[in-house]
Design a protein around this motif. Structure first.
Motif, PDB file in Angstrom:
ATOM      1  N   VAL A   1       0.841  -1.206   0.000  1.00 42.07           N
ATOM      2  CA  VAL A   1       0.000   0.000   0.000  1.00 42.07           C
ATOM      3  C   VAL A   1       0.872   1.251   0.000  1.00 42.07           C
ATOM      4  O   VAL A   1       0.642   2.197  -0.767  1.00 42.07           O
ATOM      5  CB  VAL A   1      -0.943  -0.012   1.222  1.00 42.07           C
ATOM      6  CG1 VAL A   1      -1.718   1.312   1.303  1.00 42.07           C
ATOM      7  CG2 VAL A   1      -1.919  -1.178   1.135  1.00 42.07           C
ATOM      8  N   LEU A   2       1.899   1.274   0.854  1.00 45.64           N
ATOM      9  CA  LEU A   2       2.765   2.440   0.954  1.00 45.64           C
ATOM     10  C   LEU A   2       3.544   2.678  -0.339  1.00 45.64           C
ATOM     11  O   LEU A   2       3.842   3.821  -0.688  1.00 45.64           O
ATOM     12  CB  LEU A   2       3.733   2.276   2.123  1.00 45.64           C
ATOM     13  CG  LEU A   2       3.110   2.374   3.518  1.00 45.64           C
ATOM     14  CD1 LEU A   2       4.121   1.966   4.588  1.00 45.64           C
ATOM     15  CD2 LEU A   2       2.600   3.777   3.790  1.00 45.64           C
TER      16      LEU A   2
ATOM     17  N   GLN B   1      -6.219  -1.251  11.916  1.00 42.02           N
ATOM     18  CA  GLN B   1      -5.279  -0.138  11.871  1.00 42.02           C
ATOM     19  C   GLN B   1      -5.721   0.959  10.908  1.00 42.02           C
ATOM     20  O   GLN B   1      -5.065   1.996  10.804  1.00 42.02           O
ATOM     21  CB  GLN B   1      -3.895  -0.650  11.457  1.00 42.02           C
ATOM     22  CG  GLN B   1      -3.262  -1.589  12.468  1.00 42.02           C
ATOM     23  CD  GLN B   1      -2.007  -2.251  11.942  1.00 42.02           C
ATOM     24  OE1 GLN B   1      -1.328  -1.709  11.060  1.00 42.02           O
ATOM     25  NE2 GLN B   1      -1.679  -3.417  12.470  1.00 42.02           N
ATOM     26  N   GLY B   2      -6.815   0.731  10.194  1.00 41.52           N
ATOM     27  CA  GLY B   2      -7.334   1.748   9.294  1.00 41.52           C
ATOM     28  C   GLY B   2      -6.755   1.729   7.902  1.00 41.52           C
ATOM     29  O   GLY B   2      -6.996   2.653   7.118  1.00 41.52           O
TER      30      GLY B   2
ATOM     31  N   VAL C   1      -8.496  -1.589  -0.153  1.00 41.28           N
ATOM     32  CA  VAL C   1      -7.618  -0.559   0.397  1.00 41.28           C
ATOM     33  C   VAL C   1      -8.451   0.682   0.697  1.00 41.28           C
ATOM     34  O   VAL C   1      -9.208   1.154  -0.150  1.00 41.28           O
ATOM     35  CB  VAL C   1      -6.492  -0.205  -0.594  1.00 41.28           C
ATOM     36  CG1 VAL C   1      -5.579   0.863   0.001  1.00 41.28           C
ATOM     37  CG2 VAL C   1      -5.697  -1.449  -0.956  1.00 41.28           C
ATOM     38  N   ARG C   2      -8.287   1.183   1.890  1.00 41.12           N
ATOM     39  CA  ARG C   2      -9.090   2.335   2.298  1.00 41.12           C
ATOM     40  C   ARG C   2      -8.663   3.598   1.551  1.00 41.12           C
ATOM     41  O   ARG C   2      -7.476   3.824   1.326  1.00 41.12           O
ATOM     42  CB  ARG C   2      -8.937   2.565   3.799  1.00 41.12           C
ATOM     43  CG  ARG C   2      -9.813   3.691   4.324  1.00 41.12           C
ATOM     44  CD  ARG C   2      -9.865   3.703   5.834  1.00 41.12           C
ATOM     45  NE  ARG C   2     -10.671   4.800   6.328  1.00 41.12           N
ATOM     46  CZ  ARG C   2     -10.949   5.000   7.615  1.00 41.12           C
ATOM     47  NH1 ARG C   2     -10.472   4.165   8.519  1.00 41.12           N
ATOM     48  NH2 ARG C   2     -11.694   6.018   7.992  1.00 41.12           N
TER      49      ARG C   2
ATOM     50  N   VAL D   1       1.907   5.480  10.435  1.00 46.00           N
ATOM     51  CA  VAL D   1       1.626   4.584   9.314  1.00 46.00           C
ATOM     52  C   VAL D   1       0.352   5.035   8.606  1.00 46.00           C
ATOM     53  O   VAL D   1       0.307   5.133   7.371  1.00 46.00           O
ATOM     54  CB  VAL D   1       1.490   3.129   9.800  1.00 46.00           C
ATOM     55  CG1 VAL D   1       0.972   2.237   8.672  1.00 46.00           C
ATOM     56  CG2 VAL D   1       2.834   2.602  10.290  1.00 46.00           C
ATOM     57  N   GLN D   2      -0.679   5.325   9.382  1.00 46.99           N
ATOM     58  CA  GLN D   2      -1.933   5.784   8.791  1.00 46.99           C
ATOM     59  C   GLN D   2      -1.744   7.061   7.978  1.00 46.99           C
ATOM     60  O   GLN D   2      -2.269   7.189   6.869  1.00 46.99           O
ATOM     61  CB  GLN D   2      -2.978   6.038   9.883  1.00 46.99           C
ATOM     62  CG  GLN D   2      -3.762   4.815  10.289  1.00 46.99           C
ATOM     63  CD  GLN D   2      -4.929   5.181  11.188  1.00 46.99           C
ATOM     64  OE1 GLN D   2      -4.964   6.250  11.790  1.00 46.99           O
ATOM     65  NE2 GLN D   2      -5.889   4.293  11.294  1.00 46.99           N
ATOM     66  N   SER D   3      -0.999   8.006   8.529  1.00 41.16           N
ATOM     67  CA  SER D   3      -0.821   9.273   7.833  1.00 41.16           C
ATOM     68  C   SER D   3      -0.013   9.096   6.553  1.00 41.16           C
ATOM     69  O   SER D   3      -0.278   9.760   5.547  1.00 41.16           O
ATOM     70  CB  SER D   3      -0.172  10.313   8.748  1.00 41.16           C
ATOM     71  OG  SER D   3       1.103   9.903   9.178  1.00 41.16           O
ATOM     72  N   TRP D   4       0.964   8.171   6.562  1.00 43.75           N
ATOM     73  CA  TRP D   4       1.701   7.902   5.328  1.00 43.75           C
ATOM     74  C   TRP D   4       0.812   7.220   4.302  1.00 43.75           C
ATOM     75  O   TRP D   4       0.874   7.539   3.104  1.00 43.75           O
ATOM     76  CB  TRP D   4       2.934   7.050   5.607  1.00 43.75           C
ATOM     77  CG  TRP D   4       4.175   7.835   5.900  1.00 43.75           C
ATOM     78  CD1 TRP D   4       4.967   7.751   7.020  1.00 43.75           C
ATOM     79  CD2 TRP D   4       4.808   8.817   5.063  1.00 43.75           C
ATOM     80  NE1 TRP D   4       6.023   8.623   6.934  1.00 43.75           N
ATOM     81  CE2 TRP D   4       5.962   9.291   5.741  1.00 43.75           C
ATOM     82  CE3 TRP D   4       4.505   9.350   3.815  1.00 43.75           C
ATOM     83  CZ2 TRP D   4       6.804  10.261   5.201  1.00 43.75           C
ATOM     84  CZ3 TRP D   4       5.330  10.329   3.276  1.00 43.75           C
ATOM     85  CH2 TRP D   4       6.468  10.772   3.969  1.00 43.75           C
TER      86      TRP D   4
END
Length: 267
Positions: free
Chosen positions: A27-28, A64-65, A77-78, A207-210
């Motif tokens: 995802v990242l 974890q969102g 993927v959100r 992690v969420q913000s990235w």
């Protein structure tokens, strides 16, 4: 399955965590796109493992969102908005303020700064005459306080190395390399504050913000000059016990991130 580039060779004992880490990295890296759907069966076949650890990993990532669960269609993927990114930055700011307050209250140790004499001493200035050999008397044992200070100083040195790599990647606009080093940098730095629960919470926020930011940043193309590069400056301020200076650096970082969120919203 399109977008998944796993090798199918998952061999370590903690399959659940390894699969979760691998999918998070997908995802990242932008290989799993926002809104992309997949099933437990597809992931299990891709990595050559049973469905149970895959299902557990996907549930963890949903908590974890990073993913959203669909009872009938599997997982996707959100998708995050720039407004979501702004809210995450504000949450990070609140957490880091609490950590700096712990420093100001003296609840978290930092290494003593070097005195001027220690900073001035260099190996290029030997004495004019050879000094007599000192007797080999046993050195006194270090006090617990000294050992703690030494451990913190060594840990800060490791964090700084991570910061140097993150800074180089940010300057070059290399988002994939930056994310990896940046997450390690903040994880190790927050670990010095003595509260593992707080460190874990901050890591999850980062992690969420990235994940949120990368969905928008990769559309901008050239990222040179856009990404924060103050990692080593922050570590140096902490090493000197300049808490006010370090706090100002983090505040400037959050302001930079908020300005970037506005830019992403406009884009």
């Amino acid at each position: 399955m399109a977008g998944i580039s796993g090798t199918g060779a998952v061999t370590r004992s903690t399959l659940r965590q390894q699969i979760a880490d691998a999918l998070r990295d997908e995802v990242l890296a932008g290989r799993l796109q926002p809104g992309q759907e997949f099933t437990v069966k597809e992931i299990a076949e891709q990595y050559g493992v049973s469905a149970t650890p895959v299902r557990e990993a996907l549930v963890d990532l949903s908590a974890q969102g990073l993913l959203e669960a669909d009872q009938h269609r599997g997982f996707r993927v959100r998708e995050y908005s720039a407004a979501d990114y702004r809210a995450m930055i504000e949450a990070r700011s609140l957490v880091s303020d609490g950590m700096f307050q712990a420093l100001l209250d003296g609840r978290v140790p930092l290494p003593e700064p070097l005195c001027p004499q220690e900073e001035a001493d260099t190996p290029q200035d030997p004495p004019a005459q050879p000094a007599p050999k000192a007797s080999k008397a046993p050195r006194p044992a270090k006090a617990p306080h000294d050992l703690r200070e030494a451990r913190v100083a060594a840990a800060l040195a490791g964090v700084r190395r991570r910061g140097e790599e993150a800074q180089r990647a940010a300057t070059a606009g290399d988002l994939t390399v930056l994310i990896g080093y940046d997450l390690r940098f903040w994880r190790e730095l927050s670990g010095l504050f003595g509260n593992p629960h707080l460190a874990d919470f901050l890591h999850r926020l980062r992690v969420q913000s990235w994940v949120c930011a990368v969905q928008h940043l990769r559309r901008l193309g050239d990222l040179r000059g856009l990404l924060w590069t103050g990692h080593t400056e922050l570590v140096d301020a902490l090493a000197k016990r300049d808490i006010a200076g370090a706090r100002a650096i983090v505040a400037a970082y959050h302001a930079h991130a908020l300005a970037l969120a506005d830019r992403l919203a406009g884009a």
